[in-house]
Design an enzyme around this catalytic site. Structure first.
Site, PDB file in Angstrom:
ATOM      1  N   ARG A 174       0.820  -1.216   0.000  1.00 50.76           N
ATOM      2  CA  ARG A 174       0.000   0.000   0.000  1.00 50.76           C
ATOM      3  C   ARG A 174       0.865   1.283   0.000  1.00 50.76           C
ATOM      4  O   ARG A 174       0.531   2.266   0.660  1.00 50.76           O
ATOM      5  CB  ARG A 174      -0.933   0.028   1.219  1.00 50.76           C
ATOM      6  CG  ARG A 174      -2.018  -1.022   1.214  1.00 50.76           C
ATOM      7  CD  ARG A 174      -2.961  -0.877   0.038  1.00 50.76           C
ATOM      8  NE  ARG A 174      -4.140  -1.717   0.187  1.00 50.76           N
ATOM      9  CZ  ARG A 174      -4.202  -2.999  -0.176  1.00 50.76           C
ATOM     10  NH1 ARG A 174      -3.168  -3.573  -0.735  1.00 50.76           N
ATOM     11  NH2 ARG A 174      -5.310  -3.687  -0.002  1.00 50.76           N
ATOM     12  N   SER A 245     -10.947  -0.863   2.676  1.00 50.23           N
ATOM     13  CA  SER A 245     -10.238  -0.977   3.955  1.00 50.23           C
ATOM     14  C   SER A 245      -9.891   0.419   4.462  1.00 50.23           C
ATOM     15  O   SER A 245      -9.276   1.195   3.746  1.00 50.23           O
ATOM     16  CB  SER A 245      -8.936  -1.759   3.780  1.00 50.23           C
ATOM     17  OG  SER A 245      -9.193  -3.051   3.304  1.00 50.23           O
ATOM     18  N   GLU A 341      -5.749   4.256   5.996  1.00 53.96           N
ATOM     19  CA  GLU A 341      -5.311   4.016   4.614  1.00 53.96           C
ATOM     20  C   GLU A 341      -5.718   5.109   3.621  1.00 53.96           C
ATOM     21  O   GLU A 341      -4.886   5.573   2.849  1.00 53.96           O
ATOM     22  CB  GLU A 341      -5.788   2.646   4.136  1.00 53.96           C
ATOM     23  CG  GLU A 341      -5.046   2.255   2.875  1.00 53.96           C
ATOM     24  CD  GLU A 341      -5.625   1.059   2.174  1.00 53.96           C
ATOM     25  OE1 GLU A 341      -4.911   0.092   2.101  1.00 53.96           O
ATOM     26  OE2 GLU A 341      -6.758   1.110   1.687  1.00 53.96           O
TER      27      GLU A 341
HETATM   28  N1  EPU Z   1     -11.369 -10.681  10.132  1.00 53.17           N
HETATM   29  C1  EPU Z   1     -12.182 -10.762  11.248  1.00 53.17           C
HETATM   30  N2  EPU Z   1     -13.213  -9.876  11.368  1.00 53.17           N
HETATM   31  C2  EPU Z   1     -13.478  -8.945  10.430  1.00 53.17           C
HETATM   32  C3  EPU Z   1     -12.656  -8.875   9.296  1.00 53.17           C
HETATM   33  C4  EPU Z   1     -11.600  -9.738   9.151  1.00 53.17           C
HETATM   34  O1  EPU Z   1     -11.992 -11.574  12.105  1.00 53.17           O
HETATM   35  O2  EPU Z   1     -14.434  -8.186  10.620  1.00 53.17           O
HETATM   36  C5  EPU Z   1     -10.242 -11.601   9.982  1.00 53.17           C
HETATM   37  C6  EPU Z   1     -10.652 -12.881   9.292  1.00 53.17           C
HETATM   38  O3  EPU Z   1     -10.096 -13.967   9.995  1.00 53.17           O
HETATM   39  C7  EPU Z   1     -10.043 -12.809   7.918  1.00 53.17           C
HETATM   40  C8  EPU Z   1      -8.835 -11.918   8.164  1.00 53.17           C
HETATM   41  O4  EPU Z   1      -9.217 -11.018   9.227  1.00 53.17           O
HETATM   42  O5  EPU Z   1      -9.683 -14.051   7.438  1.00 53.17           O
HETATM   43  C9  EPU Z   1      -8.440 -11.076   6.974  1.00 53.17           C
HETATM   44  O6  EPU Z   1      -9.591 -10.485   6.380  1.00 53.17           O
HETATM   45  P1  EPU Z   1      -9.793 -10.423   4.808  1.00 53.17           P
HETATM   46  O7  EPU Z   1      -9.411 -11.688   4.162  1.00 53.17           O
HETATM   47  O8  EPU Z   1     -11.154  -9.895   4.570  1.00 53.17           O
HETATM   48  O9  EPU Z   1      -8.698  -9.410   4.302  1.00 53.17           O
HETATM   49  P2  EPU Z   1      -8.145  -8.072   4.956  1.00 53.17           P
HETATM   50  O10 EPU Z   1      -6.759  -8.323   5.425  1.00 53.17           O
HETATM   51  O11 EPU Z   1      -9.121  -7.558   5.924  1.00 53.17           O
HETATM   52  C10 EPU Z   1      -7.010  -7.178   2.766  1.00 53.17           C
HETATM   53  C11 EPU Z   1      -6.998  -5.885   1.983  1.00 53.17           C
HETATM   54  C12 EPU Z   1      -8.256  -5.777   1.148  1.00 53.17           C
HETATM   55  C13 EPU Z   1      -8.294  -6.960   0.205  1.00 53.17           C
HETATM   56  C14 EPU Z   1      -8.297  -8.258   1.047  1.00 53.17           C
HETATM   57  C15 EPU Z   1      -8.232  -9.511   0.199  1.00 53.17           C
HETATM   58  C16 EPU Z   1      -5.708  -4.337   3.326  1.00 53.17           C
HETATM   59  C17 EPU Z   1      -5.717  -3.140   4.205  1.00 53.17           C
HETATM   60  N3  EPU Z   1      -6.881  -4.763   2.895  1.00 53.17           N
HETATM   61  O12 EPU Z   1      -8.095  -7.101   3.676  1.00 53.17           O
HETATM   62  O13 EPU Z   1      -8.167  -4.586   0.368  1.00 53.17           O
HETATM   63  O14 EPU Z   1      -9.447  -6.923  -0.619  1.00 53.17           O
HETATM   64  O15 EPU Z   1      -7.129  -8.275   1.899  1.00 53.17           O
HETATM   65  O16 EPU Z   1      -6.941  -9.665  -0.312  1.00 53.17           O
HETATM   66  O17 EPU Z   1      -4.625  -4.841   3.020  1.00 53.17           O
HETATM   67  C18 EPU Z   1      -8.761  -2.292   0.336  1.00 53.17           C
HETATM   68  O18 EPU Z   1      -7.573  -2.021   0.415  1.00 53.17           O
HETATM   69  O19 EPU Z   1      -9.638  -1.381   0.220  1.00 53.17           O
HETATM   70  C19 EPU Z   1      -9.189  -3.671   0.386  1.00 53.17           C
HETATM   71  C20 EPU Z   1     -10.468  -4.017   0.430  1.00 53.17           C
END
Ligand code: EPU
Length: 345
Positions: A174, A245, A341
């Site tokens: 990012r 995010s 972000e």
């Molecule tokens: N989780 C929870 N509760 C929640 C949300 C997430 O427990 O409310 C836990 C879950 O265990 C889940 C883990 O956190 O498995 C990770 O969540 P997720 O797979 O949804 O991905 P993220 O790390 O929250 C990142 C990016 C997203 C991207 C996804 C998929 C960042 C800041 N965000 O989210 O990017 O779509 O991975 O690769 O790196 C964005 O930047 O706008 C964005 C949506």
């Protein structure tokens, strides 16, 4: 040919333009002087003018990663440069030149129609092509940096157009050279390099689940699966205001991670470069009980705690107030600082 004959019209100037429909949070914002940029050649004149009048200025793509105040003073450059073409191709890769104003998701769909896979994991990310490299958009194990050959931009500091090769863009999670030098570069064109050799990347849990009965998904299968997962987890900005995010996933030293893990055995994290550990910020926020909570007109999305939403009528101040509250609670509970972000303008 005489260059002057082909010179585009100067940028169209629209005073006091409402931007409610040009920022995905749906904040009611008015731009004092909005310049519609449809060709790179219009930029030097606008920048010279704002420099002469000592006006503040900023660039707006699709408005999907910004927090806008009620008024944007000075000049706001609306990047509407269109155009996408395959400029060359050899046995190893195809090269595409794309204007900064092209919609990101539409580009991804177009590349698949042209049988040029690679970007399918990045489907349905809102925003424009010009904004995408600034924060090095990424999802499901892929970052845009993996596919960028070079970037053309106007350098407002030296008042000249520049071409930066991938290595010069200093891409990281990012992050990029453009983000590290705010108010300097205006991205006008991105040249993508899409290798002919293609491999499915479905190692992220959310995608692996989608393909439990299919070991050989096609790029189109992955595109559709990513759209399905994102539609389920992330709110549609046309329905409920948000900027994806809201916080970055924090990267912490391994010793701190091990201490945290002893206290919270279900901690969600991923290995990161240089022996550090990346924590799931969504999980940290969820554990503090914020998921689905509302604070006036704004709140935390019910299906993904990393996404803050505007239920309607919210302002930048409201969302930053909620963000502060979340940062404090997460810091109290886990000793981890969350970085916002989207760009606060
Ligand atoms: N989780 C929870 N509760 C929640 C949300 C997430 O427990 O409310 C836990 C879950 O265990 C889940 C883990 O956190 O498995 C990770 O969540 P997720 O797979 O949804 O991905 P993220 O790390 O929250 C990142 C990016 C997203 C991207 C996804 C998929 C960042 C800041 N965000 O989210 O990017 O779509 O991975 O690769 O790196 C964005 O930047 O706008 C964005 C949506």
């Amino acid at each position: 040919m005489n260059r002057a004959q082909n010179a585009p019209q100067p940028a169209k100037l629209i005073p006091n333009l409402g931007l409610k429909h040009r920022n995905t949070f749906g904040f009611d914002t008015s731009a004092e002087l909005a310049y519609e940029i449809t060709a790179p050649e219009q930029i030097p004149e606008v920048i010279a003018e704002v420099a002469e009048k000592k006006l503040p200025w900023r660039v707006l793509g699709g408005g999907s990663n910004v927090i806008l105040p009620s008024t944007l003073p000075g000049a706001t450059l609306l990047m509407n440069i269109a155009g996408q073409e395959i400029i060359s191709s050899d046995e190893k890769a195809s090269y595409l030149a794309v204007g900064a104003g092209v919609n990101w998701h539409e580009l991804v769909a177009w590349t698949l129609e042209k049988d040029l896979p690679g970007l399918e994991n990045l489907a349905l990310i809102p925003g424009t092509v010009g904004a995408a490299p600034i924060q090095n958009i990424g999802a499901y194990g892929v970052e845009i940096a993996d596919y960028i050959d070079s970037i053309e931009a106007f350098d407002a500091k030296n008042h000249a157009f520049v071409t930066l090769q991938n290595e010069a863009c200093h891409f990281a999670y990012r992050d990029s050279y453009f983000k590290q030098n705010p108010h300097r570069f205006i991205v006008t064109k991105v040249v993508f390099k899409l290798p002919k050799a293609w491999q499915a990347r479905i190692h992220y849990a959310d995608l692996t689940k989608q393909f439990s009965g299919n070991a050989n998904p096609s790029p189109e299968d992955i595109f559709l699966a990513v759209c399905k997962v994102r539609t389920h987890k992330l709110p549609d900005p046309k329905v409920i205001g948000n900027a994806g995010s809201f916080f970055q996933n924090p990267v912490i030293p391994i010793e701190q991670y091990e201490t945290l893990l002893r206290a919270h055995t279900n901690l969600v994290s991923y290995p990161d470069a240089a022996g550090k550990r990346k924590l799931a910020a969504g999980w940290l926020i969820d554990q503090c009980g914020f998921k689905g909570q509302r604070m006036g007109s704004v709140g935390v999305y019910e299906h993904q705690a990393l996404v803050l939403v505007n239920h309607g009528g919210g302002t930048a101040q409201d969302i930053l107030g909620l963000a502060k509250c979340i940062q404090e609670k997460v810091h109290d509970k886990f000793g981890v600082s969350l970085q916002i972000e989207p760009n606060i303008l």
